[in-house]
Design an enzyme around this catalytic site. Structure first.
Site, short mmCIF file in Angstrom:
data_model
loop_
_atom_site.label_atom_id
_atom_site.label_comp_id
_atom_site.label_asym_id
_atom_site.label_seq_id
_atom_site.Cartn_x
_atom_site.Cartn_y
_atom_site.Cartn_z
N LYS A 17 48.04 30.85 32.88
CA LYS A 17 48.08 32.14 32.23
C LYS A 17 49.37 32.87 32.57
O LYS A 17 49.78 32.90 33.73
CB LYS A 17 46.87 32.98 32.67
CG LYS A 17 46.66 34.25 31.86
CD LYS A 17 45.37 34.92 32.25
CE LYS A 17 45.12 36.16 31.39
NZ LYS A 17 43.83 36.81 31.75
N TYR B 229 34.75 38.64 42.84
CA TYR B 229 33.69 37.67 43.17
C TYR B 229 33.02 37.99 44.50
O TYR B 229 31.94 37.49 44.78
CB TYR B 229 34.27 36.26 43.23
CG TYR B 229 34.76 35.75 41.89
CD1 TYR B 229 33.87 35.27 40.93
CD2 TYR B 229 36.12 35.76 41.57
CE1 TYR B 229 34.31 34.81 39.71
CE2 TYR B 229 36.58 35.31 40.35
CZ TYR B 229 35.67 34.83 39.42
OH TYR B 229 36.11 34.39 38.20
#
Length: 327
Positions: free
Chosen positions: A202, A302
């Protein structure tokens, strides 16, 4: 027209007229081409950005990119939200709207930079992206669900099994997986470990991801199965000559057969990778490097899931009241 010619033309049109020379010799097509060429995006990102910019240009087809104000950007954003300016005239989710507006913000930020000077100002500076709900807290599979999914994929084919195993073990994006070539695998200087060089992650960034020895053995078996041991085989061959949509369909169909309560996608396996790694003691930095996150804040999302799984508030209360909880 290549980037060098476009850049030369841009410089010529601006010579002697300051940072911005009304761009009389440079059209919108050329500006977009230059932006996509010089910003070092991955092929996947270039396709998405090109599509997003073209959608917006269709919306403002009566005016040039230089004449666009924040009003047109805001009207376009609201049109995407309500469906008036979306591709299929249907309301888009916040994440989809953000994905279409973000390329415009990047384009105008680049074009209005004093060192570029192709656009007079940045009309997107006051435009806020829609709030995207964080779904990674729920979109992961348990150890048992991963096992069920992999078993179903193995029943389909050895290739599909390796695709699922690679996604969940390495945390790759689908666009990264389909771009992997055999020559991207390499060993460390001591030849103790095998690594995968992800060339276009990305944002056009590259990284190296460690391949566990058991997974590497499966890759080698797969290579022998699909092409034999011919050492002259082209190392630039794609490991999985398949499209992203095909992989999405493979994971979705296997999920329907093995996990009735959830609808996993390839990106769920990326979330699962991060969650399982942190649960087993990996550091945030290790997970960040594996997933290719530019900012540690993205990886930190997370932690909330992991902390709740490890020990939630009721666990502390149970410790306090344990004497009253005897069978």
């Amino acid at each position: 027209m290549n980037t060098t010619m476009l850049t030369a033309q841009a410089a010529s049109s601006m010579e002697g007229n300051g940072a911005y020379a009304n761009g009389t010799n440079i059209g919108d097509d050329q500006i977009v081409e230059m932006f996509l060429a010089v910003c070092s995006y991955s092929p996947h990102t270039v396709r998405n950005y090109s599509r997003a910019i073209q959608m917006f240009r269709t919306f403002v087809s009566h005016m040039s990119l230089r004449d666009v104000t924040w009003r047109e950007i805001e009207a376009y954003k609201l049109g995407l939200i309500c469906g008036a300016s979306s591709f299929r005239n249907k309301p888009l989710a916040p994440a989809s709207v953000a994905a279409l507006i973000a390329p415009l913000k990047s384009l105008y930020k680049w074009g209005s930079d004093i060192n570029v000077g192709l656009l007079p100002y940045n009309p997107t500076s006051s435009i806020r992206l829609p709030q995207v709900r964080v779904t990674s807290r729920k979109h992961y599979l348990t150890k048992g669900e991963v096992g069920s999914l992999l078993n179903q994929l193995q029943c389909q084919s050895f290739r599909n099994y390796l695709i699922g195993l690679s996604l969940v073990t390495l945390g790759l994006r689908v666009s990264e997986l389909i771009a992997v070539q055999w020559e991207d695998f390499h060993t460390d200087p001591l030849e103790k470990s095998v690594w995968l060089h992800v060339k276009n992650g990305k944002g056009g960034k590259s990284r190296d991801v460690k391949i566990p020895s058991s997974l590497w053995s499966i890759f080698q078996n797969y290579r022998c199965m699909v092409g034999g041991n011919d050492s002259t085989r082209d190392p630039a061959a794609t490991v999985f000559p398949i499209t992203a949509r095909q992989i999405e369909r493979i994971i979705r169909d296997a999920g329907k057969q093995s996990i009735r309560s959830k609808k996993p996608t390839p990106h769920w396996l990326r979330h699962t990778n991060a969650t399982l790694a942190l649960l087993k003691g990996a550091t945030l930095q290790q997970v960040q490097e594996t997933l290719g996150h530019s900012h540690i804040n993205t990886t930190q999302r997370y932690l909330h899931t992991v902390e709740l799984i490890n020990k939630a508030a009721p666990d502390f209360v149970e410790e306090t009241l344990s004497e009253f909880m005897a069978d």
